[in-house]
Design a protein around this motif. Structure first.
Motif, PDB file in Angstrom:
ATOM      1  N   TYR A  53       0.817  -1.337   0.025  1.00 21.14           N
ATOM      2  CA  TYR A  53       0.012  -0.111  -0.004  1.00 21.14           C
ATOM      3  C   TYR A  53       0.920   1.372   0.081  1.00 21.14           C
ATOM      4  CZ  TYR A  53      -3.946  -3.136   0.659  1.00 21.14           C
ATOM      5  OH  TYR A  53      -4.817  -3.915   0.558  1.00 21.14           O
ATOM      6  N   LEU A  54       1.953   1.299   0.180  1.00 19.78           N
ATOM      7  CA  LEU A  54       2.811   2.412  -0.009  1.00 19.78           C
ATOM      8  C   LEU A  54       3.466   2.520  -1.195  1.00 19.78           C
ATOM      9  CD1 LEU A  54       4.735   2.521   3.419  1.00 19.78           C
ATOM     10  CD2 LEU A  54       3.034   4.124   3.011  1.00 19.78           C
ATOM     11  N   PRO A  55       3.724   3.697  -1.774  1.00 12.67           N
ATOM     12  CA  PRO A  55       4.291   3.838  -3.103  1.00 12.67           C
ATOM     13  C   PRO A  55       5.603   3.447  -2.963  1.00 12.67           C
ATOM     14  CG  PRO A  55       3.467   6.052  -2.127  1.00 12.67           C
ATOM     15  CD  PRO A  55       3.130   5.118  -1.069  1.00 12.67           C
ATOM     16  N   SER A  56       6.408   3.549  -2.328  1.00 14.49           N
ATOM     17  CA  SER A  56       7.710   3.169  -2.333  1.00 14.49           C
ATOM     18  C   SER A  56       7.726   2.054  -1.294  1.00 14.49           C
ATOM     19  CB  SER A  56       8.788   4.331  -2.038  1.00 14.49           C
ATOM     20  OG  SER A  56       8.548   4.673  -0.847  1.00 14.49           O
ATOM     21  N   GLY A  57       6.735   1.196  -1.301  1.00 16.61           N
ATOM     22  CA  GLY A  57       6.799   0.158  -0.178  1.00 16.61           C
ATOM     23  C   GLY A  57       7.639  -1.036  -0.449  1.00 16.61           C
ATOM     24  N   ASP A  58       8.189  -1.208  -1.631  1.00 19.17           N
ATOM     25  CA  ASP A  58       9.353  -2.167  -1.893  1.00 19.17           C
ATOM     26  C   ASP A  58      10.596  -1.833  -1.374  1.00 19.17           C
ATOM     27  OD1 ASP A  58       9.577  -0.270  -3.762  1.00 19.17           O
ATOM     28  OD2 ASP A  58      10.104  -1.521  -5.395  1.00 19.17           O
ATOM     29  N   PHE A  59      10.961  -0.450  -1.389  1.00 17.53           N
ATOM     30  CA  PHE A  59      12.162   0.045  -0.800  1.00 17.53           C
ATOM     31  C   PHE A  59      12.095   0.172   0.827  1.00 17.53           C
ATOM     32  CE2 PHE A  59      14.865   3.683   0.735  1.00 17.53           C
ATOM     33  CZ  PHE A  59      16.093   3.072   0.502  1.00 17.53           C
ATOM     34  N   ALA A  60      10.852   0.400   1.263  1.00 16.68           N
ATOM     35  CA  ALA A  60      10.753   0.572   2.937  1.00 16.68           C
ATOM     36  C   ALA A  60      10.735  -0.736   3.256  1.00 16.68           C
ATOM     37  CB  ALA A  60       9.439   1.279   3.164  1.00 16.68           C
ATOM     38  N   THR A  61      10.055  -1.814   2.684  1.00 16.19           N
ATOM     39  CA  THR A  61      10.218  -3.303   3.257  1.00 16.19           C
ATOM     40  C   THR A  61      11.616  -3.913   3.160  1.00 16.19           C
ATOM     41  OG1 THR A  61       8.210  -3.591   2.234  1.00 16.19           O
ATOM     42  CG2 THR A  61       9.310  -5.419   2.691  1.00 16.19           C
ATOM     43  N   LEU A  62      12.413  -3.549   2.190  1.00 17.55           N
ATOM     44  CA  LEU A  62      13.746  -3.955   1.956  1.00 17.55           C
ATOM     45  C   LEU A  62      14.553  -3.297   3.185  1.00 17.55           C
ATOM     46  CD1 LEU A  62      15.617  -5.500   0.194  1.00 17.55           C
ATOM     47  CD2 LEU A  62      16.231  -3.495  -0.853  1.00 17.55           C
ATOM     48  N   ILE A  63      14.416  -1.964   3.475  1.00 15.71           N
ATOM     49  CA  ILE A  63      15.208  -1.257   4.452  1.00 15.71           C
ATOM     50  C   ILE A  63      14.703  -1.786   5.702  1.00 15.71           C
ATOM     51  CG2 ILE A  63      15.350   0.931   5.720  1.00 15.71           C
ATOM     52  CD1 ILE A  63      16.856   0.868   3.172  1.00 15.71           C
ATOM     53  N   ILE A  64      13.492  -2.219   5.943  1.00 17.64           N
ATOM     54  CA  ILE A  64      12.852  -2.860   7.383  1.00 17.64           C
ATOM     55  C   ILE A  64      13.642  -4.243   7.423  1.00 17.64           C
ATOM     56  CG2 ILE A  64      11.007  -3.445   8.511  1.00 17.64           C
ATOM     57  CD1 ILE A  64       9.426  -1.085   7.700  1.00 17.64           C
ATOM     58  N   ALA A  65      13.557  -5.061   6.465  1.00 20.51           N
ATOM     59  CA  ALA A  65      14.027  -6.389   6.459  1.00 20.51           C
ATOM     60  C   ALA A  65      15.430  -6.490   6.837  1.00 20.51           C
ATOM     61  CB  ALA A  65      13.649  -7.179   5.301  1.00 20.51           C
ATOM     62  N   TYR A  66      16.236  -5.732   6.095  1.00 20.55           N
ATOM     63  CA  TYR A  66      17.724  -5.611   6.324  1.00 20.55           C
ATOM     64  C   TYR A  66      18.258  -4.829   7.489  1.00 20.55           C
ATOM     65  CZ  TYR A  66      18.060  -8.759   2.116  1.00 20.55           C
ATOM     66  OH  TYR A  66      17.910  -9.729   1.263  1.00 20.55           O
ATOM     67  N   GLY A  67      17.689  -4.116   7.960  1.00 17.97           N
ATOM     68  CA  GLY A  67      17.799  -3.316   8.884  1.00 17.97           C
ATOM     69  C   GLY A  67      17.367  -3.711  10.181  1.00 17.97           C
ATOM     70  N   ILE A  68      16.196  -3.903  10.439  1.00 23.05           N
ATOM     71  CA  ILE A  68      15.319  -4.239  11.699  1.00 23.05           C
ATOM     72  C   ILE A  68      15.589  -5.378  12.182  1.00 23.05           C
ATOM     73  CG2 ILE A  68      13.315  -4.182  12.986  1.00 23.05           C
ATOM     74  CD1 ILE A  68      12.528  -1.605  11.783  1.00 23.05           C
ATOM     75  N   LEU A  69      15.309  -6.526  11.199  1.00 26.40           N
ATOM     76  CA  LEU A  69      15.686  -7.842  11.495  1.00 26.40           C
ATOM     77  C   LEU A  69      16.868  -8.360  12.072  1.00 26.40           C
ATOM     78  CD1 LEU A  69      13.220  -9.736   8.875  1.00 26.40           C
ATOM     79  CD2 LEU A  69      12.860  -9.367  11.264  1.00 26.40           C
ATOM     80  N   PRO A  70      18.035  -8.056  11.488  1.00 33.67           N
ATOM     81  CA  PRO A  70      19.406  -8.333  12.030  1.00 33.67           C
ATOM     82  C   PRO A  70      19.672  -7.420  13.445  1.00 33.67           C
ATOM     83  CG  PRO A  70      19.536  -7.587   9.673  1.00 33.67           C
ATOM     84  CD  PRO A  70      18.254  -7.275   9.905  1.00 33.67           C
ATOM     85  N   LEU A  71      18.929  -5.941  13.541  1.00 33.14           N
ATOM     86  CA  LEU A  71      19.029  -5.438  14.852  1.00 33.14           C
ATOM     87  C   LEU A  71      18.424  -6.196  15.934  1.00 33.14           C
ATOM     88  CD1 LEU A  71      20.117  -3.051  16.222  1.00 33.14           C
ATOM     89  CD2 LEU A  71      17.774  -1.961  15.738  1.00 33.14           C
ATOM     90  N   ILE A  72      17.158  -6.714  15.450  1.00 31.24           N
ATOM     91  CA  ILE A  72      16.549  -7.630  16.593  1.00 31.24           C
ATOM     92  C   ILE A  72      17.213  -8.933  16.903  1.00 31.24           C
ATOM     93  CG2 ILE A  72      14.398  -8.906  16.822  1.00 31.24           C
ATOM     94  CD1 ILE A  72      12.699  -6.770  15.378  1.00 31.24           C
ATOM     95  N   PHE A  73      17.594  -9.510  15.950  1.00 32.29           N
ATOM     96  CA  PHE A  73      18.629 -10.817  16.100  1.00 32.29           C
ATOM     97  C   PHE A  73      19.698 -10.335  16.879  1.00 32.29           C
ATOM     98  CE2 PHE A  73      22.209 -13.159  14.700  1.00 32.29           C
ATOM     99  CZ  PHE A  73      21.856 -14.366  14.890  1.00 32.29           C
TER     100      PHE A  73
END
Length: 177
Positions: A53-73
């Motif tokens: 639903y976001l216009p640049s959702g693919d970029f935001a998802t990529l940043i979250i997946a590669y930024g937040i997930l390793p940080l949580i880990f």
């Protein structure tokens, strides 16, 4: 959405088990496992909604997946290592006090090793060795997940007691004049 429903069912099974036996470790692990899995599935559902639903959702998802997930880990691994220090001060120097640090360091090795194993094909590694390594790493990660669920349950049982203790001696009405 099906994964969220399954994780909520696992959490409900744990709650029902804890209603029957308040000190059940199996019920606590089911409750904590269901909670961890439901939070993970909600996180991935949120990523899917951002992507759709976001216009640049693919970029935001990529940043979250590669930024937040390793940080949580890394935070979870750091918590396991820090928890070992807490256990050592409460229990003294013993092998069980070092167990949490061992699991934290184990996760730091097992997850990257699993991702590296998935990048190698069975053409570079013999197929039987690839499957043996996959089996060992998956069992290792499942045991670490159960340990994380146990730590979460022990924290929840300390912070949120399941049954409030009532002192019935204070509730007695005295009929003396």
């Amino acid at each position: 959405m099906a994964f969220l429903i399954i994780s909520l069912i696992i959490m409900l099974i744990g709650l029902l088990r804890l209603k029957i036996n308040k000190r059940s470790i199996i019920g606590g692990i089911f409750l904590a496992s269901g909670l961890i899995l439901s939070l993970a599935s909600l996180f991935f559902e949120l990523l899917n909604l951002i992507y759709l639903y976001l216009p640049s959702g693919d970029f935001a998802t990529l940043i979250i997946a590669y930024g937040i997930l390793p940080l949580i880990f890394l935070l979870v691994c750091g918590y396991f290592i820090f928890n070992s220090k807490t256990m050592r001060t409460k229990e003294g120097k013993s092998a069980t006090a070092k167990l949490s640090a061992l699991f934290g360091l184990n996760l730091l090795i097992a997850f990257p090793a699993l991702f590296m194993l998935f990048t190698f094909s069975t053409k570079t590694i013999p197929q039987i060795i690839w499957y043996i390594l996959l089996y060992i790493l998956l069992i290792d990660i499942i045991l670490c997940f159960l340990f994380a669920a146990y730590i979460l349950y022990s924290w929840m049982s300390q912070m949120i007691p399941l049954q409030k203790k009532i002192d019935y001696r204070k509730m007695q009405v005295q009929f003396s004049h």
